[in-house]
Design a protein around this motif. Sequence first.
Motif, short mmCIF file in Angstrom:
data_model
loop_
_atom_site.label_atom_id
_atom_site.label_comp_id
_atom_site.label_asym_id
_atom_site.label_seq_id
_atom_site.Cartn_x
_atom_site.Cartn_y
_atom_site.Cartn_z
N ALA A 59 17.12 -0.27 20.02
CA ALA A 59 16.05 -1.04 19.33
C ALA A 59 15.04 -1.26 20.46
N LEU A 60 15.43 -1.58 21.87
CA LEU A 60 14.50 -1.65 22.76
C LEU A 60 13.60 -0.34 23.20
N GLU A 61 14.52 0.85 22.82
CA GLU A 61 13.74 1.96 23.21
C GLU A 61 12.66 2.37 22.21
N GLN A 62 12.68 1.77 21.03
CA GLN A 62 11.63 2.25 20.13
C GLN A 62 10.23 1.86 20.55
N PRO A 63 9.24 2.64 20.07
CA PRO A 63 7.72 2.38 20.24
C PRO A 63 7.42 1.03 19.82
N SER A 64 7.64 0.54 18.78
CA SER A 64 7.37 -0.68 18.17
C SER A 64 8.68 -1.40 18.37
N VAL A 65 8.72 -2.31 19.19
CA VAL A 65 10.15 -3.00 19.50
C VAL A 65 10.20 -4.17 18.46
N ASP A 66 11.38 -4.16 17.51
CA ASP A 66 11.41 -5.34 16.42
C ASP A 66 12.38 -6.48 17.07
N PHE A 67 11.42 -7.44 17.87
CA PHE A 67 12.24 -8.59 18.42
C PHE A 67 13.28 -9.39 17.68
N LYS A 68 12.77 -9.38 16.31
CA LYS A 68 13.97 -10.11 15.42
C LYS A 68 15.05 -9.44 15.35
N ARG A 92 30.68 -15.65 30.26
CA ARG A 92 29.29 -15.22 31.10
C ARG A 92 28.43 -14.39 30.27
N VAL A 93 29.33 -13.73 29.51
CA VAL A 93 28.43 -12.84 28.32
C VAL A 93 27.74 -13.75 27.48
N LYS A 94 28.46 -14.74 26.95
CA LYS A 94 27.64 -15.73 26.07
C LYS A 94 26.68 -16.34 26.55
N ASN A 95 26.52 -16.76 28.05
CA ASN A 95 25.48 -17.27 28.51
C ASN A 95 24.35 -16.33 28.71
N GLY A 96 24.76 -15.12 28.88
CA GLY A 96 23.66 -13.88 28.83
C GLY A 96 22.82 -13.61 27.67
N CYS A 97 23.56 -13.93 26.61
CA CYS A 97 23.20 -13.80 25.23
C CYS A 97 22.02 -14.90 25.13
N ILE A 98 22.49 -16.21 25.52
CA ILE A 98 21.54 -17.24 25.48
C ILE A 98 20.45 -17.06 25.93
N ALA A 99 20.16 -16.59 27.33
CA ALA A 99 18.90 -16.26 28.15
C ALA A 99 18.42 -15.14 27.30
N PHE A 100 18.89 -14.05 26.98
CA PHE A 100 18.39 -12.88 26.07
C PHE A 100 17.62 -13.40 24.98
N ARG A 101 18.31 -14.19 24.14
CA ARG A 101 17.46 -14.62 22.94
C ARG A 101 16.28 -15.38 23.39
N ASN A 102 16.21 -16.11 24.54
CA ASN A 102 14.76 -16.79 24.86
C ASN A 102 13.82 -15.72 24.98
N PHE A 103 14.18 -14.48 25.58
CA PHE A 103 13.21 -13.48 25.98
C PHE A 103 12.67 -12.88 24.58
N CYS A 104 13.57 -12.91 23.73
CA CYS A 104 13.19 -12.10 22.32
C CYS A 104 12.26 -12.86 21.67
N GLU A 105 12.50 -14.24 21.82
CA GLU A 105 11.69 -15.25 21.22
C GLU A 105 10.06 -15.21 21.76
N GLU A 106 10.07 -15.07 23.13
CA GLU A 106 8.81 -14.93 23.67
C GLU A 106 8.48 -13.35 23.60
N GLN A 107 8.96 -12.55 22.93
CA GLN A 107 8.74 -11.00 22.97
C GLN A 107 8.32 -10.59 24.15
N ASN A 108 9.25 -10.82 25.09
CA ASN A 108 9.08 -10.38 26.36
C ASN A 108 9.93 -8.97 26.62
#
Length: 154
Positions: free
Chosen positions: A63-72, A92-108
């Motif tokens: 999904a991250l490799e797509q030309p148009s990234v679908d953050f949702k 630690r995996v769970k905590n990594g997912c929390i940080a990841f979701r924040n970047f998705c919400e920011e579309q970063n």
Amino acid sequence: MEVGQMQRQWVDYTKSLFLEGLLDGQFLQLQQLQDESNPDFVVEVVSLFFDDSEKLLNDITRALEQPSVDFKKIGAHVHQFKGSSSSVGAQRVKNGCIAFRNFCEEQNIEGCIRCLQQLKQEYYLVKNKLETLFAMEQQIVAAGGSIPMLELSF
């Protein structure tokens, strides 16, 4: 090696997984659900987590490799990964997912890519450590011993 020594090594190794923050109390709760009627319960649940995680990591990567990234869509995959890692106590995996979701919400996209790499690293680390733990358990049982019950206070 005698059974008592293997059991002490198992206890020390298991404690180290908690001290390193790889596992949390949820893993202990899983262990408490295992009994004589279902002696492979933890291994089976964690194996399902491994299978699920591999698929989710591949889906997120694609999904991250797509030309148009679908953050949702990526956020939904990360949310699912957070839930499954939480259910087995992979802290630690769970905590990594929390940080990841924040970047998705920011579309970063850069933040998402960095988080994906970190998430993969944490996932493969906990997978390797749990596989080692399960191998130690098999050795104890094969030598005629039983897996000690672990009491940890948090």
